[in-house]
Design an enzyme around this catalytic site. Structure first.
Site, PDB file in Angstrom:
ATOM      1  N   ASN A   1      -6.642  -3.725  -4.925  1.00 44.82           N
ATOM      2  CA  ASN A   1      -7.884  -3.208  -5.512  1.00 44.82           C
ATOM      3  C   ASN A   1      -7.668  -1.858  -6.207  1.00 44.82           C
ATOM      4  O   ASN A   1      -8.260  -1.594  -7.248  1.00 44.82           O
ATOM      5  CB  ASN A   1      -9.001  -3.107  -4.456  1.00 44.82           C
ATOM      6  CG  ASN A   1      -8.553  -2.464  -3.166  1.00 44.82           C
ATOM      7  OD1 ASN A   1      -7.594  -2.912  -2.540  1.00 44.82           O
ATOM      8  ND2 ASN A   1      -9.232  -1.400  -2.752  1.00 44.82           N
TER       9      ASN A   1
ATOM     10  N   HIS B   1      -3.559  -4.174   2.349  1.00 47.81           N
ATOM     11  CA  HIS B   1      -4.945  -3.696   2.328  1.00 47.81           C
ATOM     12  C   HIS B   1      -5.283  -2.846   3.551  1.00 47.81           C
ATOM     13  O   HIS B   1      -5.732  -1.725   3.401  1.00 47.81           O
ATOM     14  CB  HIS B   1      -5.930  -4.856   2.171  1.00 47.81           C
ATOM     15  CG  HIS B   1      -7.298  -4.420   1.723  1.00 47.81           C
ATOM     16  ND1 HIS B   1      -7.503  -3.521   0.693  1.00 47.81           N
ATOM     17  CD2 HIS B   1      -8.551  -4.768   2.155  1.00 47.81           C
ATOM     18  CE1 HIS B   1      -8.805  -3.339   0.516  1.00 47.81           C
ATOM     19  NE2 HIS B   1      -9.460  -4.067   1.387  1.00 47.81           N
ATOM     20  N   ASP B   2      -5.133  -3.385   4.745  1.00 44.25           N
ATOM     21  CA  ASP B   2      -5.261  -2.524   5.921  1.00 44.25           C
ATOM     22  C   ASP B   2      -3.924  -1.809   6.107  1.00 44.25           C
ATOM     23  O   ASP B   2      -2.867  -2.454   6.134  1.00 44.25           O
ATOM     24  CB  ASP B   2      -5.624  -3.345   7.167  1.00 44.25           C
ATOM     25  CG  ASP B   2      -7.133  -3.408   7.364  1.00 44.25           C
ATOM     26  OD1 ASP B   2      -7.834  -2.485   6.873  1.00 44.25           O
ATOM     27  OD2 ASP B   2      -7.626  -4.361   7.999  1.00 44.25           O
ATOM     28  N   HIS B   3      -4.007  -0.475   6.224  1.00 44.91           N
ATOM     29  CA  HIS B   3      -2.785   0.329   6.255  1.00 44.91           C
ATOM     30  C   HIS B   3      -2.184   0.348   7.654  1.00 44.91           C
ATOM     31  O   HIS B   3      -2.239   1.351   8.366  1.00 44.91           O
ATOM     32  CB  HIS B   3      -3.080   1.752   5.773  1.00 44.91           C
ATOM     33  CG  HIS B   3      -3.534   1.792   4.345  1.00 44.91           C
ATOM     34  ND1 HIS B   3      -3.841   2.953   3.677  1.00 44.91           N
ATOM     35  CD2 HIS B   3      -3.719   0.784   3.445  1.00 44.91           C
ATOM     36  CE1 HIS B   3      -4.205   2.666   2.430  1.00 44.91           C
ATOM     37  NE2 HIS B   3      -4.148   1.358   2.274  1.00 44.91           N
TER      38      HIS B   3
ATOM     39  N   HIS C   1      -3.181  -9.505  -1.556  1.00 55.09           N
ATOM     40  CA  HIS C   1      -3.385  -8.125  -1.113  1.00 55.09           C
ATOM     41  C   HIS C   1      -4.357  -8.043   0.068  1.00 55.09           C
ATOM     42  O   HIS C   1      -4.103  -7.348   1.055  1.00 55.09           O
ATOM     43  CB  HIS C   1      -3.915  -7.264  -2.262  1.00 55.09           C
ATOM     44  CG  HIS C   1      -4.244  -5.862  -1.828  1.00 55.09           C
ATOM     45  ND1 HIS C   1      -3.278  -4.979  -1.391  1.00 55.09           N
ATOM     46  CD2 HIS C   1      -5.433  -5.200  -1.707  1.00 55.09           C
ATOM     47  CE1 HIS C   1      -3.856  -3.836  -1.037  1.00 55.09           C
ATOM     48  NE2 HIS C   1      -5.160  -3.940  -1.216  1.00 55.09           N
TER      49      HIS C   1
ATOM     50  N   ASP D   1       0.830  -1.210   0.000  1.00 57.35           N
ATOM     51  CA  ASP D   1       0.000   0.000   0.000  1.00 57.35           C
ATOM     52  C   ASP D   1       0.864   1.259   0.000  1.00 57.35           C
ATOM     53  O   ASP D   1       0.785   2.072   0.918  1.00 57.35           O
ATOM     54  CB  ASP D   1      -0.939  -0.037   1.224  1.00 57.35           C
ATOM     55  CG  ASP D   1      -1.775  -1.311   1.268  1.00 57.35           C
ATOM     56  OD1 ASP D   1      -2.919  -1.286   0.807  1.00 57.35           O
ATOM     57  OD2 ASP D   1      -1.262  -2.358   1.717  1.00 57.35           O
TER      58      ASP D   1
ATOM     59  N   ASP E   1      -1.665  -2.669  -3.959  1.00 58.11           N
ATOM     60  CA  ASP E   1      -1.950  -1.235  -3.936  1.00 58.11           C
ATOM     61  C   ASP E   1      -0.616  -0.527  -4.163  1.00 58.11           C
ATOM     62  O   ASP E   1      -0.117   0.225  -3.329  1.00 58.11           O
ATOM     63  CB  ASP E   1      -2.663  -0.774  -2.656  1.00 58.11           C
ATOM     64  CG  ASP E   1      -4.182  -0.962  -2.760  1.00 58.11           C
ATOM     65  OD1 ASP E   1      -4.653  -1.507  -3.789  1.00 58.11           O
ATOM     66  OD2 ASP E   1      -4.899  -0.565  -1.821  1.00 58.11           O
TER      67      ASP E   1
ATOM     68  N   HIS F   1     -10.455  -2.313   7.319  1.00 58.11           N
ATOM     69  CA  HIS F   1     -11.236  -3.191   6.447  1.00 58.11           C
ATOM     70  C   HIS F   1     -11.682  -4.464   7.160  1.00 58.11           C
ATOM     71  O   HIS F   1     -12.695  -5.056   6.791  1.00 58.11           O
ATOM     72  CB  HIS F   1     -10.430  -3.588   5.205  1.00 58.11           C
ATOM     73  CG  HIS F   1     -10.086  -2.431   4.317  1.00 58.11           C
ATOM     74  ND1 HIS F   1     -11.031  -1.792   3.551  1.00 58.11           N
ATOM     75  CD2 HIS F   1      -8.918  -1.793   4.077  1.00 58.11           C
ATOM     76  CE1 HIS F   1     -10.435  -0.817   2.866  1.00 58.11           C
ATOM     77  NE2 HIS F   1      -9.163  -0.785   3.177  1.00 58.11           N
TER      78      HIS F   1
ATOM     79  N   TYR G   1      -1.328   4.596  -6.090  1.00 62.13           N
ATOM     80  CA  TYR G   1      -2.559   5.301  -5.714  1.00 62.13           C
ATOM     81  C   TYR G   1      -2.808   6.469  -6.647  1.00 62.13           C
ATOM     82  O   TYR G   1      -1.864   7.008  -7.208  1.00 62.13           O
ATOM     83  CB  TYR G   1      -2.444   5.813  -4.270  1.00 62.13           C
ATOM     84  CG  TYR G   1      -2.604   4.707  -3.269  1.00 62.13           C
ATOM     85  CD1 TYR G   1      -3.875   4.225  -2.947  1.00 62.13           C
ATOM     86  CD2 TYR G   1      -1.498   4.124  -2.680  1.00 62.13           C
ATOM     87  CE1 TYR G   1      -4.019   3.196  -2.032  1.00 62.13           C
ATOM     88  CE2 TYR G   1      -1.654   3.089  -1.766  1.00 62.13           C
ATOM     89  CZ  TYR G   1      -2.911   2.630  -1.445  1.00 62.13           C
ATOM     90  OH  TYR G   1      -3.079   1.618  -0.551  1.00 62.13           O
TER      91      TYR G   1
END
Ligand SMILES: *[C@@H]1O[C@H](CO)[C@@H](O)[C@H](O)[C@H]1NC(C)=O
Length: 332
Positions: free
Chosen positions: A121, A250-252, A215, A50, A83, A224, A86
């Site tokens: 995503n 995915h979860d930052h 991811h 991410d 990710d 999430h 961005y």
């Protein structure tokens, strides 16, 4: 031209071209890559997720510390949990974001190794084929991004899984977001083929350590939370095949959950740039080994008998360490 080719050859050629273009789902077997362990049998790598924000939100600070730790651990490669760019992936192979968010950010000598990347995503919201394109590998040879693939290093085998197509919400309720599903549709077929491939590859693996990378979260207390589709469809396959680690973004945040009903460790390394969401769900403290809502990354060191992980913050300080050992393979 066509008259020079025999018909089956021509069909093969057409199929190969369509496959290259991502217009047909990848064939029944996952591509394999080899990354031999060091001469002493060990292997080490970093995991970041991410991240692609042109250095902002501490991305450059994380990158600098990755360079220092990467040097110290003499890493063999880097894994990105997706990710990568961005907000909306890459617009094409000529998108300057590739340079500004990747090539010009991870500049340390120790990071000039192979990067094994999966899609997140957000990557699916751009030209998804651009990130998968071999053109990027020509621009920067470190770059390797495929939807799903296998990396074999002898003692450890890595199974990279394209998790975005599992999540119903991107299909049923995408809102303003537009996803590039080329190569994924028809979705049902794509997912069932993928699950079958991962299952059989895991089953056939004789590696001492089995590591799955995707991811999306399976278990996470972050913003999430769990990805229900993966809990029901992918997790049983990981459990049935004695997977040791599931690594995701995915979860930052940085997070380590130790499953109480299987040996799997759920490791989230999604702190490559923007973090500090501030929403953390309650989790059973017996399982929650570590949770950090800020930026950072993870290292993994593997030998025949031991796996050691560590999480680092934006200053390169170790915030959490964990290890597990297994007896050497007995001859049978
Ligand atoms: C950068 O990292 C520092 C130290 O963790 C933190 O205090 C700061 O909020 C971070 N900046 C951003 C934009 O996230």
């Amino acid at each position: 031209m066509a008259t020079l080719l025999k018909k089956p050859m021509l069909l093969c050629l057409i199929f190969a071209v369509l496959l290259q273009m991502g217009l047909v789902p990848a064939a029944a077997e996952l591509r394999r890559f080899e990354q031999p362990a060091k001469a002493d049998g060990s292997l080490s790598f970093l995991v970041v997720g991410d991240w692609g924000r042109r250095g902002r939100y501490n991305q450059s600070d994380v990158a600098a510390q990755m360079g220092i730790i990467g040097e110290k651990l003499d890493i063999d490669f880097v894994i990105s949990t997706g990710d990568n760019f961005y907000d909306n992936g890459l617009t094409g192979v000529d998108d300057p974001a590739f340079d500004e968010s990747f090539a010009k950010i991870y500049t340390a000598t120790s990071l000039q190794k192979q990067w094994y990347n999966v899609l997140g995503n957000h990557d699916y919201r751009g030209d998804v084929l651009a990130q998968l394109s071999s053109i990027l590998r020509k621009i920067d040879s470190r770059w390797l991004c495929l939807r799903s693939f296998i990396l074999d290093s002898g003692i450890a085998e890595f199974f990279f899984v394209d998790t975005t197509p599992f999540a119903d919400k991107y299909f049923d309720d995408p809102g303003e977001d537009v996803y590039d599903w080329r190569g994924v549709l028809p979705r049902k077929k794509y997912l069932s083929t993928l699950l079958k491939d991962v299952d059989s590859a895991l089953r056939d693996s004789s590696a001492k350590w089995k590591i799955v990378v995707g991811h999306h979260t399976i278990q996470s207390a972050g913003h999430h939370g769990n990805t229900d589709e993966l809990v029901t469809q992918l997790l049983p396959i990981l459990q049935a095949n004695s997977v040791d680690l599931y690594i995701n973004g995915h979860d930052h945040c940085l997070e380590h959950i130790s499953s109480s009903d299987s040996p799997i460790q759920f490791l989230t390394s999604g702190g490559g740039s923007k973090a500090w969401r501030g929403d953390v769900k309650w989790w059973n403290p017996k399982e929650m080994k570590f949770y950090y809502d800020g930026q950072g990354f993870m290292s993994v060191q593997i030998t025949e008998t031991e796996v050691d992980i560590a999480f680092y913050d934006v200053f390169g300080s170790v915030m959490h360490k964990w290890g597990v050992s297994k007896q050497p393979h007995s001859a049978f």
